[in-house]
Design a protein around this motif. Structure first.
Motif, mmCIF file in Angstrom:
data_model
loop_
_atom_site.group_PDB
_atom_site.id
_atom_site.type_symbol
_atom_site.label_atom_id
_atom_site.label_comp_id
_atom_site.label_asym_id
_atom_site.label_seq_id
_atom_site.Cartn_x
_atom_site.Cartn_y
_atom_site.Cartn_z
ATOM 1 N N ARG A 1 33.341 32.458 23.247
ATOM 2 C CA ARG A 1 34.063 31.269 23.739
ATOM 3 C C ARG A 1 35.580 31.473 23.604
ATOM 4 O O ARG A 1 36.335 31.229 24.553
ATOM 5 C CB ARG A 1 33.636 30.037 22.962
ATOM 6 C CG ARG A 1 34.367 28.765 23.373
ATOM 7 C CD ARG A 1 33.951 27.582 22.522
ATOM 8 N NE ARG A 1 32.525 27.345 22.562
ATOM 9 C CZ ARG A 1 31.875 26.779 23.573
ATOM 10 N NH1 ARG A 1 32.548 26.374 24.634
ATOM 11 N NH2 ARG A 1 30.574 26.610 23.532
ATOM 12 N N ALA A 2 36.024 31.938 22.448
ATOM 13 C CA ALA A 2 37.459 32.161 22.221
ATOM 14 C C ALA A 2 38.002 33.227 23.174
ATOM 15 O O ALA A 2 39.120 33.104 23.688
ATOM 16 C CB ALA A 2 37.700 32.552 20.766
ATOM 17 N N PHE B 1 41.238 34.628 27.805
ATOM 18 C CA PHE B 1 41.334 35.243 29.129
ATOM 19 C C PHE B 1 41.839 34.221 30.151
ATOM 20 O O PHE B 1 42.723 34.514 30.955
ATOM 21 C CB PHE B 1 39.964 35.793 29.559
ATOM 22 C CG PHE B 1 39.967 36.380 30.942
ATOM 23 C CD1 PHE B 1 40.305 37.702 31.148
ATOM 24 C CD2 PHE B 1 39.646 35.596 32.047
ATOM 25 C CE1 PHE B 1 40.320 38.240 32.440
ATOM 26 C CE2 PHE B 1 39.663 36.116 33.329
ATOM 27 C CZ PHE B 1 40.004 37.454 33.531
ATOM 28 N N THR B 2 41.289 33.032 30.114
ATOM 29 C CA THR B 2 41.655 31.988 31.067
ATOM 30 C C THR B 2 43.136 31.621 30.955
ATOM 31 O O THR B 2 43.809 31.412 31.971
ATOM 32 C CB THR B 2 40.764 30.743 30.853
ATOM 33 O OG1 THR B 2 39.399 31.138 31.031
ATOM 34 C CG2 THR B 2 41.106 29.637 31.821
ATOM 35 N N ARG B 3 43.653 31.566 29.733
ATOM 36 C CA ARG B 3 45.069 31.212 29.512
ATOM 37 C C ARG B 3 46.021 32.373 29.819
ATOM 38 O O ARG B 3 47.204 32.159 30.052
ATOM 39 C CB ARG B 3 45.287 30.786 28.059
ATOM 40 C CG ARG B 3 44.733 29.438 27.687
ATOM 41 C CD ARG B 3 45.186 28.998 26.301
ATOM 42 N NE ARG B 3 45.048 30.036 25.291
ATOM 43 C CZ ARG B 3 43.978 30.233 24.515
ATOM 44 N NH1 ARG B 3 42.930 29.450 24.629
ATOM 45 N NH2 ARG B 3 43.955 31.200 23.624
ATOM 46 N N HIS B 4 45.529 33.584 29.787
ATOM 47 C CA HIS B 4 46.364 34.783 29.911
ATOM 48 C C HIS B 4 47.092 34.818 31.258
ATOM 49 O O HIS B 4 46.494 34.594 32.308
ATOM 50 C CB HIS B 4 45.482 36.030 29.758
ATOM 51 C CG HIS B 4 46.246 37.307 29.772
ATOM 52 N ND1 HIS B 4 46.966 37.749 28.698
ATOM 53 C CD2 HIS B 4 46.396 38.234 30.746
ATOM 54 C CE1 HIS B 4 47.526 38.913 28.986
ATOM 55 N NE2 HIS B 4 47.200 39.226 30.236
ATOM 56 N N GLN B 5 48.387 35.091 31.202
ATOM 57 C CA GLN B 5 49.212 35.123 32.416
ATOM 58 C C GLN B 5 49.693 36.524 32.783
ATOM 59 O O GLN B 5 50.159 36.730 33.887
ATOM 60 C CB GLN B 5 50.437 34.210 32.220
ATOM 61 C CG GLN B 5 50.088 32.744 32.018
ATOM 62 C CD GLN B 5 49.407 32.147 33.220
ATOM 63 O OE1 GLN B 5 49.822 32.333 34.354
ATOM 64 N NE2 GLN B 5 48.330 31.403 32.976
ATOM 65 N N GLY B 6 49.594 37.463 31.865
ATOM 66 C CA GLY B 6 50.138 38.792 32.101
ATOM 67 C C GLY B 6 49.159 39.736 32.774
ATOM 68 O O GLY B 6 48.087 39.332 33.221
ATOM 69 N N PRO B 7 49.558 40.999 32.818
ATOM 70 C CA PRO B 7 48.673 41.996 33.428
ATOM 71 C C PRO B 7 47.416 42.199 32.577
ATOM 72 O O PRO B 7 47.414 41.965 31.363
ATOM 73 C CB PRO B 7 49.527 43.273 33.455
ATOM 74 C CG PRO B 7 50.585 43.066 32.437
ATOM 75 C CD PRO B 7 50.795 41.585 32.313
ATOM 76 N N LEU B 8 46.367 42.639 33.242
ATOM 77 C CA LEU B 8 45.104 42.930 32.571
ATOM 78 C C LEU B 8 44.935 44.442 32.465
ATOM 79 O O LEU B 8 45.522 45.200 33.241
ATOM 80 C CB LEU B 8 43.941 42.324 33.367
ATOM 81 C CG LEU B 8 43.985 40.803 33.467
ATOM 82 C CD1 LEU B 8 43.041 40.303 34.551
ATOM 83 C CD2 LEU B 8 43.656 40.172 32.131
#
Length: 172
Positions: A125-126, A131-138
């Motif tokens: 879940r965390a 991941f959902t909040r992440h704004q940068g490159p993957l």
């Protein structure tokens, strides 16, 4: 669901009051969070596969975490840009993934084989929320290579849905 998992789930249903989860198939990361809510509320949860619940959930969490932090043993760029990219394109076209449900991510930390699965559920879940909040490159997927956020979210949802096939819940 393959024949072996169907037979195992049927046996559990007949002998241990476990039934196949009557839950919608995970199709997005939001669905995955709702599915985790349902697991957390179930009287009991088991897998019909080779791994116990704690391992399955840790494995899924590792995959999401590694899309943010990096996969420890990526396949070659040639593989990622050919066979890996083709595999993901096929899964995307088909709308689902199928892979070995007992094969760890190459180089990933060993999975726990015993213990309560709930902390692993919280970890997954965390990882999804992060991941959902992440704004940068993957980071590139170890097999599929570079994916945009929407495709990585889809890959994670497919991965979770594939493992969902081997999970049964205890009827209340």
């Amino acid at each position: 669901m393959n024949r072996r998992n169907f037979l195992a789930a049927t046996t559990l249903a007949l002998t241990g009051d476990f039934v196949m989860a009557d839950l919608p198939k995970v199709g997005s990361l939001d669905d995955a969070l709702r599915w985790l809510d349902s697991l957390d509320k179930a009287a009991g949860v088991k897998t019909t596969g080779q791994w116990p619940m704690v391992s399955v959930l840790e494995h899924m969490a590792q995959s999401v975490e590694m899309s943010l932090d990096g996969f420890p043993q990526p396949k070659s760029a040639l593989f990622q840009n050919t066979a890996g990219a083709a595999a993901f394109a096929f899964f995307k076209w088909r709308g689902q993934m199928s892979h070995s449900l007992s094969e760890p991510i190459p180089g990933a930390a060993a999975l726990h084989r015993e213990g309560d699965w709930r902390p692993a559920s919280a970890r997954l879940r965390a990882a999804i929320e992060r991941f959902t909040r992440h704004q940068g490159p993957l980071k590139p997927h170890f097999a599929y290579g570079a994916l945009g956020k929407a495709d990585f979210a889809l890959a994670h949802a497919f991965h979770i849905a594939n493992h969902q096939d081997e999970i049964v819940v205890q009827a209340r």
